[in-house]
Design a protein around this motif. Sequence first.
Motif, PDB file in Angstrom:
ATOM      1  N   GLY A 371      -0.717   4.276   2.990  1.00 43.82           N
ATOM      2  CA  GLY A 371      -0.688   3.170   2.044  1.00 43.82           C
ATOM      3  C   GLY A 371      -0.621   3.498   0.582  1.00 43.82           C
ATOM      4  N   THR A 372      -0.257   4.733   0.230  1.00 41.54           N
ATOM      5  CA  THR A 372      -0.225   5.048  -1.187  1.00 41.54           C
ATOM      6  C   THR A 372       0.881   4.316  -1.919  1.00 41.54           C
ATOM      7  OG1 THR A 372      -1.091   7.235  -0.654  1.00 41.54           O
ATOM      8  CG2 THR A 372      -0.105   6.964  -2.820  1.00 41.54           C
ATOM      9  N   VAL A 373       1.996   4.066  -1.255  1.00 42.35           N
ATOM     10  CA  VAL A 373       3.124   3.441  -1.946  1.00 42.35           C
ATOM     11  C   VAL A 373       3.624   2.171  -1.276  1.00 42.35           C
ATOM     12  CG1 VAL A 373       3.882   5.685  -2.797  1.00 42.35           C
ATOM     13  CG2 VAL A 373       4.879   4.784  -0.709  1.00 42.35           C
ATOM     14  N   THR A 374       3.132   1.806  -0.095  1.00 45.45           N
ATOM     15  CA  THR A 374       3.744   0.683   0.610  1.00 45.45           C
ATOM     16  C   THR A 374       3.351  -0.672   0.062  1.00 45.45           C
ATOM     17  OG1 THR A 374       1.997   0.959   2.274  1.00 45.45           O
ATOM     18  CG2 THR A 374       4.173   1.847   2.786  1.00 45.45           C
ATOM     19  N   SER A 375       2.530  -0.711  -0.973  1.00 44.90           N
ATOM     20  CA  SER A 375       2.298  -1.988  -1.643  1.00 44.90           C
ATOM     21  C   SER A 375       3.563  -2.473  -2.344  1.00 44.90           C
ATOM     22  CB  SER A 375       1.162  -1.850  -2.662  1.00 44.90           C
ATOM     23  OG  SER A 375       1.483  -0.868  -3.620  1.00 44.90           O
ATOM     24  N   ASN A 376       4.561  -1.586  -2.461  1.00 45.00           N
ATOM     25  CA  ASN A 376       5.826  -1.979  -3.079  1.00 45.00           C
ATOM     26  C   ASN A 376       6.635  -2.921  -2.202  1.00 45.00           C
ATOM     27  OD1 ASN A 376       5.146  -0.250  -5.139  1.00 45.00           O
ATOM     28  ND2 ASN A 376       6.485   1.409  -4.458  1.00 45.00           N
ATOM     29  N   PHE A 377       6.318  -2.999  -0.914  1.00 46.66           N
ATOM     30  CA  PHE A 377       7.071  -3.876  -0.029  1.00 46.66           C
ATOM     31  C   PHE A 377       6.828  -5.340  -0.378  1.00 46.66           C
ATOM     32  CE2 PHE A 377       6.891  -0.191   2.918  1.00 46.66           C
ATOM     33  CZ  PHE A 377       8.249  -0.078   3.173  1.00 46.66           C
ATOM     34  N   LEU A 378       7.893  -6.127  -0.330  1.00 53.21           N
ATOM     35  CA  LEU A 378       7.734  -7.564  -0.423  1.00 53.21           C
ATOM     36  C   LEU A 378       6.941  -8.058   0.781  1.00 53.21           C
ATOM     37  CD1 LEU A 378      11.377  -8.542  -1.500  1.00 53.21           C
ATOM     38  CD2 LEU A 378       9.358  -8.306  -2.968  1.00 53.21           C
ATOM     39  N   SER A 379       6.265  -9.190   0.618  1.00 55.65           N
ATOM     40  CA  SER A 379       5.389  -9.701   1.672  1.00 55.65           C
ATOM     41  C   SER A 379       6.094  -9.781   3.027  1.00 55.65           C
ATOM     42  CB  SER A 379       4.863 -11.089   1.292  1.00 55.65           C
ATOM     43  OG  SER A 379       4.120 -11.037   0.098  1.00 55.65           O
ATOM     44  N   LYS A 380       7.327 -10.221   3.015  1.00 53.97           N
ATOM     45  CA  LYS A 380       8.076 -10.426   4.253  1.00 53.97           C
ATOM     46  C   LYS A 380       8.258  -9.147   5.039  1.00 53.97           C
ATOM     47  CE  LYS A 380      12.627 -12.041   5.828  1.00 53.97           C
ATOM     48  NZ  LYS A 380      13.937 -12.578   5.387  1.00 53.97           N
ATOM     49  N   TYR A 381       8.285  -8.000   4.326  1.00 51.12           N
ATOM     50  CA  TYR A 381       8.624  -6.730   4.967  1.00 51.12           C
ATOM     51  C   TYR A 381       7.427  -5.804   5.171  1.00 51.12           C
ATOM     52  CZ  TYR A 381      13.281  -8.290   3.610  1.00 51.12           C
ATOM     53  OH  TYR A 381      14.437  -9.028   3.449  1.00 51.12           O
ATOM     54  N   ARG A 382       6.209  -6.280   4.855  1.00 52.20           N
ATOM     55  CA  ARG A 382       5.041  -5.389   4.937  1.00 52.20           C
ATOM     56  C   ARG A 382       4.821  -4.854   6.339  1.00 52.20           C
ATOM     57  NH1 ARG A 382       1.154  -9.857   2.284  1.00 52.20           N
ATOM     58  NH2 ARG A 382       2.049  -9.914   0.195  1.00 52.20           N
ATOM     59  N   TYR A 383       4.836  -5.758   7.311  1.00 54.40           N
ATOM     60  CA  TYR A 383       4.464  -5.412   8.681  1.00 54.40           C
ATOM     61  C   TYR A 383       5.410  -4.350   9.256  1.00 54.40           C
ATOM     62  CZ  TYR A 383       3.297  -6.263  13.625  1.00 54.40           C
ATOM     63  OH  TYR A 383       2.919  -6.138  14.932  1.00 54.40           O
ATOM     64  N   THR A 384       6.695  -4.643   9.246  1.00 51.87           N
ATOM     65  CA  THR A 384       7.673  -3.705   9.782  1.00 51.87           C
ATOM     66  C   THR A 384       7.816  -2.487   8.877  1.00 51.87           C
ATOM     67  OG1 THR A 384       8.860  -5.584  10.742  1.00 51.87           O
ATOM     68  CG2 THR A 384      10.029  -3.486  10.645  1.00 51.87           C
ATOM     69  N   GLY A 385       7.730  -2.692   7.566  1.00 57.35           N
ATOM     70  CA  GLY A 385       7.867  -1.579   6.628  1.00 57.35           C
ATOM     71  C   GLY A 385       6.792  -0.531   6.804  1.00 57.35           C
ATOM     72  N   ALA A 386       5.544  -0.958   6.998  1.00 57.19           N
ATOM     73  CA  ALA A 386       4.456  -0.007   7.189  1.00 57.19           C
ATOM     74  C   ALA A 386       4.662   0.804   8.460  1.00 57.19           C
ATOM     75  CB  ALA A 386       3.121  -0.746   7.243  1.00 57.19           C
ATOM     76  N   ALA A 387       5.090   0.151   9.535  1.00 57.60           N
ATOM     77  CA  ALA A 387       5.297   0.848  10.811  1.00 57.60           C
ATOM     78  C   ALA A 387       6.433   1.865  10.703  1.00 57.60           C
ATOM     79  CB  ALA A 387       5.592  -0.163  11.914  1.00 57.60           C
TER      80      ALA A 387
END
Length: 444
Positions: A371-387
């Motif tokens: 989680g150091t940089v994945t706060s950059n994801f837009l809300s819509k893409y958080r779930y899939t983006g983190a995985a």
Amino acid sequence: MATLTQTFPTPAGSPGVGSSAPSQEDVKPGDIAVGVIIGRTSEYFDFFVYGIASALVFPKVFFPWLPGLEATLWSFALFALAFIARPIGTALSMAIQRRWGMATKLTTALFLLGTCTACIAFLPGYEVLGIHAVILLALFRFGQGLALGGSWDGLPSLLAMNVPQERRGWYAMMGQLGAPIGFIIASGLFAYLYTSLSHDDFFSFGWRYPFYVAFAINVVALFARLRLVMDDEFQTMLARSELTPVDVGELMSNQGHNVIIGAFAALASFALFHLVTVFPLSWVQLFTSQPVGEFLEVQIVGGFLCAIAVVVSGWAADRFGRRNTLGSMAALIALFALAAPMLLKGGTAGQNTFLLLGFVLLGLSYGQSSGTVTSNFLSKYRYTGAALTTDLAWLIGAAFAPLVALGLSAYFGLGYLSVYLLSACVCTLGALALNKSLESRDSQ
């Protein structure tokens, strides 16, 4: 397994959440943390059972016609197949969840994981099936990777989004505790079997017992996670936080740069992960006189040190910042890389020092690699983006680490091990610097 999550603001006016829905305070962060730790520990135990067997058992059972070094390299090549399969598993599982829901996705993924693990436990060796044994092992390993890619439940992201801002680092490290806990249990089980059974008995049937245990743990973990994530309150929280799957192609088209940066930001930690867990066991067995059982016991001590360091990383991140903590650890890992050849050539004392020091650095860095940089994801893409970010971090940083480290060290010298680990540290520092630059540009 490891997850890349961060604290996000709760979107105002999220659809699907009415006034009668339970408030987010109805479920405490500690309740979510329990689910995270249970899920990650079961996955890591399964992960390390295969990892230890790939160094200790599979070269003799599935590649007996090859010299020890070549057999181990082929075993490590099969080890990497799961990491190649993980992004594919994530893409398939996101499609399954969009159509049939999370319960179906998790049940399918963990059923596949348990089935592949059980099949490996019962798989006859090369002396019985010939090359077909190797092919089946490769298929089952690939199946494990597909399953691990599909096991993402979003709980680490949900945990990160429901904790006080000043406690982000502390709660982020909880899911990472699954790694040392799983490693301690797996190493302890192998150490007991290796030292208690005769050589023939261990390589005939003893090595299979950890895979039976992994299957049983997966079954228990499946029901525990399903009971948690399918609770109405958790489903409401997931919907409110927009933790829902999207098409992987859409994610990469719109936020692909964040996936790449996130994967490289954790590279030093993920590369070190296998260089202190799987690689040393192969090196000691092939090139030193230290007894394997004794070395496994040292690794267990290292696992406890790693767990303590993971906890310390939570405190350090809350005090100094998660990105600063990860960057500092990458610099320390670089120094460790320079000392690695000397330590590995330093006999039993040097090898044990390499191992224990490496585990401490692993805990401090891996505890905050999520989680150091994945706060950059837009809300819509958080779930899939983190995985998907996690999958790529494992693929780039860890999948081939044992294979490359052993091959380079054996054929060209241990100095190349330093170069390999240093390159990962450079990538981590570069990705963190790029992320900071992009954040500064976007804030202007």
